[in-house]
Write a protein that holds these residues in place. Structure first.
Motif, PDB file in Angstrom:
ATOM      1  N   ASN A 143      -3.466   3.655  -2.304  1.00 18.11           N
ATOM      2  CA  ASN A 143      -2.855   2.476  -3.262  1.00 18.11           C
ATOM      3  C   ASN A 143      -2.396   1.284  -2.909  1.00 18.11           C
ATOM      4  O   ASN A 143      -2.023   1.199  -2.209  1.00 18.11           O
ATOM      5  N   LYS A 197      -5.954   3.298 -16.694  1.00 15.45           N
ATOM      6  CA  LYS A 197      -5.620   4.291 -16.659  1.00 15.45           C
ATOM      7  C   LYS A 197      -5.549   4.257 -18.079  1.00 15.45           C
ATOM      8  O   LYS A 197      -4.380   5.440 -18.503  1.00 15.45           O
ATOM      9  N   ARG A 204      -1.495  -1.986  -9.609  1.00 18.66           N
ATOM     10  CA  ARG A 204      -2.532  -1.009  -8.563  1.00 18.66           C
ATOM     11  C   ARG A 204      -3.421  -0.787  -8.492  1.00 18.66           C
ATOM     12  O   ARG A 204      -3.564  -0.817 -10.047  1.00 18.66           O
ATOM     13  N   ILE A 230       1.272  -1.377  -0.121  1.00 20.29           N
ATOM     14  CA  ILE A 230      -0.473   0.284  -0.401  1.00 20.29           C
ATOM     15  C   ILE A 230       0.739   1.177  -0.032  1.00 20.29           C
ATOM     16  O   ILE A 230       2.042   0.963   0.625  1.00 20.29           O
ATOM     17  N   GLY A 231       0.837   2.518  -0.871  1.00 23.07           N
ATOM     18  CA  GLY A 231       0.982   3.752  -0.547  1.00 23.07           C
ATOM     19  C   GLY A 231      -0.397   4.457  -0.977  1.00 23.07           C
ATOM     20  O   GLY A 231      -1.175   4.523  -0.896  1.00 23.07           O
ATOM     21  N   ILE A 232       0.190   5.401   0.259  1.00 20.90           N
ATOM     22  CA  ILE A 232      -1.200   6.668   0.413  1.00 20.90           C
ATOM     23  C   ILE A 232      -0.418   7.774  -0.169  1.00 20.90           C
ATOM     24  O   ILE A 232       0.319   8.080   0.457  1.00 20.90           O
ATOM     25  N   GLU A 233      -2.003   8.335  -0.826  1.00 19.99           N
ATOM     26  CA  GLU A 233      -1.670  10.109  -1.349  1.00 19.99           C
ATOM     27  C   GLU A 233      -2.651  10.731  -0.366  1.00 19.99           C
ATOM     28  O   GLU A 233      -3.732  10.485   0.261  1.00 19.99           O
ATOM     29  N   SER A 281      -2.277  -3.068  -4.441  1.00 18.63           N
ATOM     30  CA  SER A 281      -1.557  -3.995  -4.593  1.00 18.63           C
ATOM     31  C   SER A 281      -0.978  -5.351  -4.442  1.00 18.63           C
ATOM     32  O   SER A 281      -0.838  -5.463  -2.877  1.00 18.63           O
ATOM     33  N   VAL A 288       2.767  12.522  -0.384  1.00 17.91           N
ATOM     34  CA  VAL A 288       3.208  10.671  -1.431  1.00 17.91           C
ATOM     35  C   VAL A 288       3.979  10.080  -0.527  1.00 17.91           C
ATOM     36  O   VAL A 288       4.956  10.275  -0.350  1.00 17.91           O
ATOM     37  N   THR A 289       3.185   9.361  -0.212  1.00 17.62           N
ATOM     38  CA  THR A 289       4.489   7.363   0.606  1.00 17.62           C
ATOM     39  C   THR A 289       4.869   6.954  -0.259  1.00 17.62           C
ATOM     40  O   THR A 289       4.764   6.862  -1.917  1.00 17.62           O
ATOM     41  N   GLU A 290       6.202   6.372  -0.056  1.00 15.74           N
ATOM     42  CA  GLU A 290       6.457   4.914  -0.564  1.00 15.74           C
ATOM     43  C   GLU A 290       5.714   4.007  -0.737  1.00 15.74           C
ATOM     44  O   GLU A 290       4.552   4.021   0.654  1.00 15.74           O
ATOM     45  N   PRO A 291       5.426   2.816  -1.379  1.00 15.82           N
ATOM     46  CA  PRO A 291       4.875   1.723  -1.013  1.00 15.82           C
ATOM     47  C   PRO A 291       5.364   0.438   0.069  1.00 15.82           C
ATOM     48  O   PRO A 291       5.526   0.244   0.150  1.00 15.82           O
ATOM     49  N   LEU A 303       6.089  -5.480  -7.409  1.00 10.20           N
ATOM     50  CA  LEU A 303       5.101  -5.096  -7.318  1.00 10.20           C
ATOM     51  C   LEU A 303       3.459  -5.690  -8.162  1.00 10.20           C
ATOM     52  O   LEU A 303       4.547  -5.932  -8.953  1.00 10.20           O
ATOM     53  N   GLY A 304       3.024  -6.187  -7.802  1.00 12.11           N
ATOM     54  CA  GLY A 304       1.543  -6.158  -8.393  1.00 12.11           C
ATOM     55  C   GLY A 304       0.925  -4.498  -9.208  1.00 12.11           C
ATOM     56  O   GLY A 304       1.911  -3.790  -8.427  1.00 12.11           O
TER      57      GLY A 304
HETATM   58  P1  ADP Z   1       1.337   8.421 -10.399  1.00 11.47           P
HETATM   59  O1  ADP Z   1       2.490   8.526 -11.327  1.00 11.47           O
HETATM   60  O2  ADP Z   1       0.527   7.550 -11.441  1.00 11.47           O
HETATM   61  O3  ADP Z   1       0.923   9.025  -9.138  1.00 11.47           O
HETATM   62  P2  ADP Z   1       2.714   7.486  -8.234  1.00 11.47           P
HETATM   63  O4  ADP Z   1       4.594   7.013  -8.643  1.00 11.47           O
HETATM   64  O5  ADP Z   1       3.013   8.752  -8.025  1.00 11.47           O
HETATM   65  O6  ADP Z   1       2.201   7.171  -9.507  1.00 11.47           O
HETATM   66  O7  ADP Z   1       2.242   6.561  -7.205  1.00 11.47           O
HETATM   67  C1  ADP Z   1       1.574   6.872  -6.630  1.00 11.47           C
HETATM   68  C2  ADP Z   1       1.138   6.302  -5.471  1.00 11.47           C
HETATM   69  O8  ADP Z   1       1.115   5.164  -5.345  1.00 11.47           O
HETATM   70  C3  ADP Z   1       2.387   6.270  -3.874  1.00 11.47           C
HETATM   71  O9  ADP Z   1       2.218   6.500  -2.761  1.00 11.47           O
HETATM   72  C4  ADP Z   1       3.605   5.278  -4.680  1.00 11.47           C
HETATM   73  O10 ADP Z   1       3.656   4.798  -3.305  1.00 11.47           O
HETATM   74  C5  ADP Z   1       1.692   4.266  -4.360  1.00 11.47           C
HETATM   75  N1  ADP Z   1       2.293   3.137  -5.249  1.00 11.47           N
HETATM   76  C6  ADP Z   1       3.277   3.375  -6.287  1.00 11.47           C
HETATM   77  N2  ADP Z   1       3.455   2.071  -7.248  1.00 11.47           N
HETATM   78  C7  ADP Z   1       2.099   0.154  -6.277  1.00 11.47           C
HETATM   79  C8  ADP Z   1       2.172  -0.314  -6.307  1.00 11.47           C
HETATM   80  N3  ADP Z   1       2.500  -1.767  -6.952  1.00 11.47           N
HETATM   81  N4  ADP Z   1       1.505  -1.179  -4.978  1.00 11.47           N
HETATM   82  C9  ADP Z   1       0.913  -0.170  -4.368  1.00 11.47           C
HETATM   83  N5  ADP Z   1       1.190   1.415  -3.765  1.00 11.47           N
HETATM   84  C10 ADP Z   1       2.463   1.999  -4.961  1.00 11.47           C
END
Ligand code: ADP
Ligand code: MG
Length: 475
Positions: free
Chosen positions: A197, A264, A211, A8-11, A199, A155-158, A208-209
C-alpha cells in the motif's frame, strides 16, 4: 513544486509449512501434483462437510507471532468472508476478521546504509487460501489443490517511507518466517506474497494521502520497484492537480508498471460472520509458552553474534540468505573461534551462490573440514588462493582439505631448508643482480620482486612470509 514523502504499509501472505490443510486432512504440499489431486470434500465445500482445525497451524502461528515480537490472543475465532468465485467452491473464505490469533508486534529490518527501519505489526490473521484458475481462450480450468492451504496474513502499520525500507522489511520478514520454520518461503511457488500500500503526501503533512494497493508481489525486488513506480505515478498526478483514487493495482514485472484493477468504489460487502462450525481457539499463557518452547534461532541473533567479526553487511546478508550457512558459521565460531569463523564466512559468502548448489551442498556441511581448512591457511600451509580452490571441492566431495590440497599439489612449502635453497638460487641468479644491488642501496620495495621470483621457482608453493624472512637474513 512541493516536496513529497511516501508512506508504505504492507500486507504479507505466508503459506504455513503444515503437513495437511487448515481444516482438512488433504496434503498441504501442492507442488508438482496433478490438478485436483490433493483435495478433500472439505476443500470442495461439499454440503455436509465439517472443517476440523489443524492445531499445527495454530502452533506455527504462535511461533510466527514470537518471531515478530507479537502477543498471541488468548481467544481468537474464525469468520466466513462471502464472495462468489470459481476457485472458492464453498462461496466463502474462512478467515479471522474480528479476533485474529496474532496481535500487535514489531520487526526491525536492517538497511544497506547500516541503519534499520522499525515496522510495527498491526496484527496477523489465519485464513485459507483459494484455488487456482488457469484461463484459456474461451474457457478456464479450476485447480483446488491450494484451496484450504493455511496462510497467515501479516498486516503492518504504515511505517515505511521509501522503496528501500519496503524491500528491507519484506526480506527480513521472509527470513524471520523461514528461520522460524513457519514456511518453506519458496517465493517462486508463491509461499509468500506481498501487497504493498503506497500513498504520497507533501513533506510535513500531518495526514496521509490516499493509498493505492499493489497486489500479489512475489519478490523483494518487485516490492521495491512497485513502490518506486507508485511514488512517481502519484506525485505526477498530484502535480497535475488531479486526485489519487483509492484502488487495487496489479504489477507487471516486465514493464515495471502498475495498472488499475478495481477501485474502492466497487468494494464488496463480504457479509462477514462467525463460522459456527469452528470453535474459538482458547490459549492460556502457559499453552502459548509451550507452543513457542522450541523457537529456532533467528537472524537478529546471528547478526549480534557476528557483530564483533568485522564482516561487511553484504557478507552477513549472503550468509543469512541460507539458514544452513548461518547455523554452520555459528557452530564454527563456537568451536574454533572468531578468526576461523570469519575466514569461513568469507568463503561461503563468495563461494556458493545459487540455490541448486545450496540444496546440493547443505548435506555436506561438516564444520570440521572448514575449520581445518582455515587453520591450514593460518599456519601458512595454504595460500588464500589455494584455499579457495580447496574450499570449492570441499563443498561437494567427501575428502578432507588436506587430502584435496595434496591431490592438487597445493600445499605451501614451509620447510626452511627447502625454501632456503630456492632463495640462494634466486639471489645468485644474474637476473636478480640489479634487485639485490638496489636492496643494498636501501630500496626496500624490490623485495617484492625477489619474493615473486621465489614463488615462481617454487610454482607458488613457497610460504611467502618465510621466503621474505630468509631473503632479509641473507641481504
Ligand atoms: P483495509 O481495511 O482497507 O484493508 P487497513 O487499514 O487494514 O485497510 O490497511 C491495510 C494496509 O494498508 C495496512 O498495511 C496499512 O498500514 C496500509 N495503509 C493504510 N493507510 C495507508 C496510507 N494512507 N498509506 C500507505 N499505507 C496505508
Ligand atoms: Mg486490511
Amino acid at each position: 513544486m512541493a516536496e513529497y514523502e511516501m508512506t508504505i504499509g504492507i500486507e504479507s501472505h505466508v503459506q504455513l509449512a503444515t503437513v495437511t490443510k487448515l481444516f482438512s486432512p488433504a496434503d498441504n504440499d501442492a507442488r508438482n501434483k496433478g490438478p485436483n489431486s490433493v483435495v478433500d470434500p472439505i476443500d470442495f465445500g461439499l454440503p455436509g462437510m465439517l472443517p476440523v482445525l489443524n492445531m499445527r497451524a495454530i502452533e506455527l502461528a504462535a511461533i510466527a507471532g514470537r518471531a515478530m515480537n507479537a502477543k498471541i490472543a488468548s481467544i481468537s475465532r474464525f469468520d466466513r468472508k462471502h464472495y462468489f468465485y470459481p476457485d472458492l467452491p464453498s462461496g466463502y473464505q474462512i478467515t479471522q476478521m474480528y479476533h485474529p490469533t496474532i496481535l500487535a508486534g514489531a520487526v526491525d529490518a536492517p538497511l544497506d546504509d547500516g541503519g534499520s527501519v522499525h515496522v510495527r505489526i498491526h496484527h496477523a490473521h489465519l485464513e485459507t487460501d483459494a484455488g487456482k484458475l488457469t484461463h484459456y481462450s474461451d474457457y478456464s480450468l479450476v485447480d483446488l489443490n491450494r484451496a484450504g492451504t493455511p496462510l497467515i496474513e501479516i498486516v503492518t502499520e504504515p511505517d515505511m517511507h521509501s522503496p528501500q525500507e519496503a524491500k528491507a522489511f519484506a526480506a527480513e520478514l521472509h527470513k524471520l518466517m523461514v528461520y522460524a520454520g513457519v514456511t518453506y518461503g519458496d517465493l517462486y511457488h508463491g509461499n509468500m506474497r506481498f501487497d504493498v500500500n503506497v500513498s504520497v503526501a507533501p513533506v510535513g503533512s500531518t495526514e496521509l494521502g490516499t493509498r493505492a494497493e499493489v497486489k500479489n508481489l512475489n519478490s523483494f525486488r518487485s516490492v521495491e520497484r512497485a513502490a518506486e513506480y507508485e511514488f512517481k505515478r502519484q506525485v505526477a498526478l498530484l502535480e497535475k492537480g488531479e486526485r489519487i483514487v483509492q484502488e487495487t493495482r496489479g504489477w507487471d514485472d516486465s514493464t515495471g508498471r502498475t495498472s488499475s484493477q478495481r477501485s474502492k468504489e466497487d468494494a464488496q460487502d463480504y457479509r462477514y460472520m462467525p463460522d459456527a462450525d469452528i470453535p474459538p481457539i482458547v490459549l492460556s499463557e502457559d499453552e502459548v509458552e509451550k507452543l513457542q518452547a522450541n523457537m529456532p534461532l533467528l537472524p537478529p541473533y546471528y547478526r549480534e553474534k557476528w557483530a564483533g567479526l568485522g564482516l561487511d553487511k553484504s557478507v552477513v546478508d549472503s550468509i543469512l540468505a541460507h539458514q544452513s550457512y548461518a547455523v554452520l558459521i555459528a557452530s564454527i565460531q563456537d568451536n574454533a573461534g572468531d578468526d576461523v569463523a570469519k575466514r569461513v564466512a568469507h568463503w561461503f559468502a563468495s563461494g556458493v551462490s545459487t540455490d541448486e548448489e545450496t540444496a546440493e551442498v547443505a548435506s555436506n556441511f561438516v564444520p570440521e573440514g572448514y575449520v581445518e581448512l582455515a587453520q591450514m591457511v593460518e599456519a601458512n600451509e595454504l595460500s588464500s588462493t589455494a584455499a579457495k580452490e580447496v574450499f570449492n571441492e570441499l563443498l561437494t566431495g567427501d575428502k578432507t582439505p588436506r587430502e584435496i590440497a595434496e591431490a592438487k599439489n597445493l600445499l605451501q612449502v614451509s620447510d626452511e631448508g627447502a625454501i632456503a635453497s630456492i632463495v640462494d638460487e634466486v639471489l645468485a641468479d644474474p637476473a636478480s643482480a640489479k634487485a639485490v644491488a638496489d636492496f643494498a642501496a636501501g630500496n626496500e620495495k624490490v623485495i617484492g620482486f625477489l619474493v615473486g621470483q621465489i614463488m615462481k621457482k617454487s610454482q607458488g608453493k613457497a610460504n611467502p612470509a618465510l621466503a621474505q624472512k630468509l631473503i632479509r637474513e641473507r641481504l
